[in-house]
Design a protein around this motif. Structure first.
Motif, mmCIF file in Angstrom:
data_model
loop_
_atom_site.group_PDB
_atom_site.id
_atom_site.type_symbol
_atom_site.label_atom_id
_atom_site.label_comp_id
_atom_site.label_asym_id
_atom_site.label_seq_id
_atom_site.Cartn_x
_atom_site.Cartn_y
_atom_site.Cartn_z
ATOM 1 N N GLN A 75 0.816 -1.216 0.000
ATOM 2 C CA GLN A 75 0.000 0.000 0.000
ATOM 3 C C GLN A 75 0.847 1.264 0.000
ATOM 4 O O GLN A 75 0.415 2.315 -0.493
ATOM 5 C CB GLN A 75 -0.921 0.011 1.230
ATOM 6 N N ARG A 76 2.069 1.205 0.532
ATOM 7 C CA ARG A 76 2.938 2.377 0.630
ATOM 8 C C ARG A 76 3.881 2.520 -0.555
ATOM 9 O O ARG A 76 4.587 3.520 -0.663
ATOM 10 C CB ARG A 76 3.746 2.316 1.924
ATOM 11 N N ARG A 77 3.898 1.540 -1.446
ATOM 12 C CA ARG A 77 4.887 1.572 -2.533
ATOM 13 C C ARG A 77 4.466 2.470 -3.691
ATOM 14 O O ARG A 77 5.283 2.816 -4.538
ATOM 15 C CB ARG A 77 5.157 0.150 -3.038
ATOM 16 N N ARG A 78 3.206 2.767 -3.801
ATOM 17 C CA ARG A 78 2.682 3.610 -4.907
ATOM 18 C C ARG A 78 2.974 2.974 -6.256
ATOM 19 O O ARG A 78 3.405 3.616 -7.205
ATOM 20 C CB ARG A 78 3.267 5.022 -4.842
ATOM 21 N N VAL A 79 2.744 1.664 -6.313
ATOM 22 C CA VAL A 79 2.957 0.893 -7.535
ATOM 23 C C VAL A 79 1.632 0.265 -7.934
ATOM 24 O O VAL A 79 0.973 -0.397 -7.119
ATOM 25 C CB VAL A 79 4.018 -0.207 -7.316
ATOM 26 N N TYR A 81 -0.433 -2.501 -9.904
ATOM 27 C CA TYR A 81 -0.191 -3.857 -10.407
ATOM 28 C C TYR A 81 -1.461 -4.359 -11.082
ATOM 29 O O TYR A 81 -2.484 -4.558 -10.424
ATOM 30 C CB TYR A 81 0.197 -4.754 -9.235
ATOM 31 N N LEU A 82 -1.389 -4.572 -12.405
ATOM 32 C CA LEU A 82 -2.521 -5.136 -13.145
ATOM 33 C C LEU A 82 -2.306 -6.635 -13.294
ATOM 34 O O LEU A 82 -1.404 -7.077 -14.009
ATOM 35 C CB LEU A 82 -2.649 -4.486 -14.524
ATOM 36 N N SER A 148 -5.438 5.359 -7.608
ATOM 37 C CA SER A 148 -4.552 5.411 -6.439
ATOM 38 C C SER A 148 -3.304 6.248 -6.705
ATOM 39 O O SER A 148 -2.423 6.319 -5.844
ATOM 40 C CB SER A 148 -4.140 3.989 -6.036
ATOM 41 N N GLU A 149 -3.220 6.867 -7.898
ATOM 42 C CA GLU A 149 -2.107 7.733 -8.282
ATOM 43 C C GLU A 149 -0.748 7.034 -8.143
ATOM 44 O O GLU A 149 0.133 7.489 -7.416
ATOM 45 C CB GLU A 149 -2.132 9.025 -7.464
ATOM 46 N N PRO A 150 -0.553 5.913 -8.837
ATOM 47 C CA PRO A 150 0.707 5.185 -8.729
ATOM 48 C C PRO A 150 1.838 5.929 -9.440
ATOM 49 O O PRO A 150 1.599 6.728 -10.347
ATOM 50 C CB PRO A 150 0.409 3.861 -9.430
ATOM 51 N N GLU A 151 3.048 5.644 -9.018
ATOM 52 C CA GLU A 151 4.227 6.232 -9.651
ATOM 53 C C GLU A 151 4.839 5.286 -10.676
ATOM 54 O O GLU A 151 5.709 5.693 -11.450
ATOM 55 C CB GLU A 151 5.257 6.595 -8.580
ATOM 56 N N ALA A 152 4.400 4.031 -10.679
ATOM 57 C CA ALA A 152 4.864 3.042 -11.665
ATOM 58 C C ALA A 152 3.736 2.059 -11.919
ATOM 59 O O ALA A 152 2.870 1.837 -11.058
ATOM 60 C CB ALA A 152 6.109 2.314 -11.164
ATOM 61 N N ALA A 182 2.935 9.031 -16.809
ATOM 62 C CA ALA A 182 4.202 9.742 -16.629
ATOM 63 C C ALA A 182 5.322 8.878 -16.057
ATOM 64 O O ALA A 182 6.495 9.219 -16.207
ATOM 65 C CB ALA A 182 3.990 10.949 -15.712
ATOM 66 N N GLY A 183 5.002 7.776 -15.400
ATOM 67 C CA GLY A 183 6.032 6.985 -14.726
ATOM 68 C C GLY A 183 6.498 5.798 -15.543
ATOM 69 O O GLY A 183 6.029 5.556 -16.652
ATOM 70 N N PRO A 184 7.436 5.016 -14.998
ATOM 71 C CA PRO A 184 7.913 3.814 -15.685
ATOM 72 C C PRO A 184 6.838 2.730 -15.722
ATOM 73 O O PRO A 184 6.018 2.632 -14.806
ATOM 74 C CB PRO A 184 9.122 3.376 -14.858
#
Length: 351
Positions: A75-79, A81-82, A148-152, A182-184
């Motif tokens: 939950q804290r990783r901001r990743v 996963y599909l 959830s606004e993920p960074e990756a 915008a992210g990887p």
């Protein structure tokens, strides 16, 4: 924004040893055969599994570092996963599935409505996953992840659950959506065609080990390893060893070849794509006399199996692809000289 992955995990007979880096604006394909470690790598990045050693860093933020004792929860990783089957909540509507991913409770309604519109899900807000098409399910799952606004983003074979007639449409929709992220992005697949159409770069995993990240064009034009060559679709590969004068002995084909360039270190195999094997008018450099075997008429070309001086089994055979007119002009020869142009030879090591 960059994603740095350098991890190892012991599964007994299977050892995961993965190291690569990717950044914003790139969709990086993780390509490999079943069981090579692709999905496990994503699970380690997402925090679902814990590596035995190494580190994972996203945009300078440490998600995992064994030596420092850092291991952020999923939950804290901001990743984002599909999963392969999208993992939608079956008892929730489209809107509810998206809303549950929004971190800011005050913004849930507004965010859900914005994503429903952005993903073309208007009119489906109150439907349940079982009432959606495969493409609509995928878009709902992606909307929930982006809420959830993920960074990756981690995409684990997102087309594997779709019927073949749906894949083309859904693949196009996903490619359009990824252009605006915008992210990887890591895209796991065993399909080289999906890599070519969706990814800008690729990393081949072979028996748990990651090879160098390469531009997709380079992976298909000039693979450096046997595993990358086979995954890129090359049909013709022979065991090889250096010979005198900078040449190569193709052990399975029974011929010595001149590559026209310096040999790489640790050469173990040589390959050539079927459409670069071409008929010749007689003996000469990089030529061998073959016996045509099975001929398959395809839609726009003809594929011919050639028995080489090395034999008629396994890698000793060559596949040649010609235009239908080109093969017809040869008038079904009993024997055929073919040439393997030096610039088309793929010089490989056993990785």
């Amino acid at each position: 924004m960059s994603l740095v992955v350098d991890i190892r995990k012991n599964y007994g007979k299977f050892q995961l040893d993965v190291s690569f880096e990717t950044g914003s604006g790139h969709v990086t394909g993780l390509l490999g055969a079943s069981g090579c470690g692709k999905s496990v790598t994503l699970k380690c990045i997402a925090g679902i599994e814990t590596p035995d050693a190494g580190r994972i860093i996203l945009d300078g933020r440490v998600l995992f570092d064994r030596e420092k004792g850092i291991n952020l929860s999923p939950q804290r990783r901001r990743v984002g996963y599909l999963f392969q089957n999208y993992a939608l909540f079956p008892n929730m509507t489209v809107k509810q599935n998206i809303t549950v991913g929004v971190r800011d409770r005050k913004a849930r309604e507004e965010t859900a409505e914005r994503l429903i519109k952005a993903f073309g899900l208007e009119g489906n807000e109150h439907k349940y996953p079982r009432q959606l098409s495969g493409g609509q399910q995928q878009r709902t799952a992606l909307a929930r992840i982006l809420a959830s606004e993920p960074e990756a983003l981690l995409l684990d074979e997102p087309f594997s659950a779709l019927d073949s007639y749906l894949k083309w449409q859904v693949e196009g929709e996903l490619a359009d959506l990824l252009e605006g992220f915008a992210g990887p992005v890591l895209f796991v697949t065993h399909s080289r065609d999906e890599v070519r159409r969706i990814c800008q770069q690729a990393c081949v995993l072979d028996r748990g080990r990651a090879q160098a990240v390469l531009p997709v064009d380079e992976l298909f034009r000039a693979p450096r390893t046997l595993s990358a060559c086979l995954l890129s679709g090359c049909k013709n590969v022979s065991r090889a060893r250096p010979a005198e004068g900078g040449k190569i002995e193709a052990l399975d084909w029974g011929v010595t070849l001149d590559p026209g360039r310096p040999l790489p270190e640790n050469l173990t195999h040589v390959g050539i794509r079927a459409h670069f094997v071409r008929p010749a008018d007689g003996p000469g450099p990089n030529r061998l006399l073959c016996t045509p075997g099975r001929v398959v008429e395809e839609m726009f070309s003809t594929a011919v199996t050639l028995f080489t001086p090395g034999g008629d089994k396994g890698f000793a055979r060559l596949r040649m692809e010609l235009s239908r007119e080109g093969w017809a002009a040869l008038r079904e020869p009993e024997q055929l000289w073919v040439e393997l142009p030096p610039e088309s030879l793929l010089l490989l090591n056993g990785g």
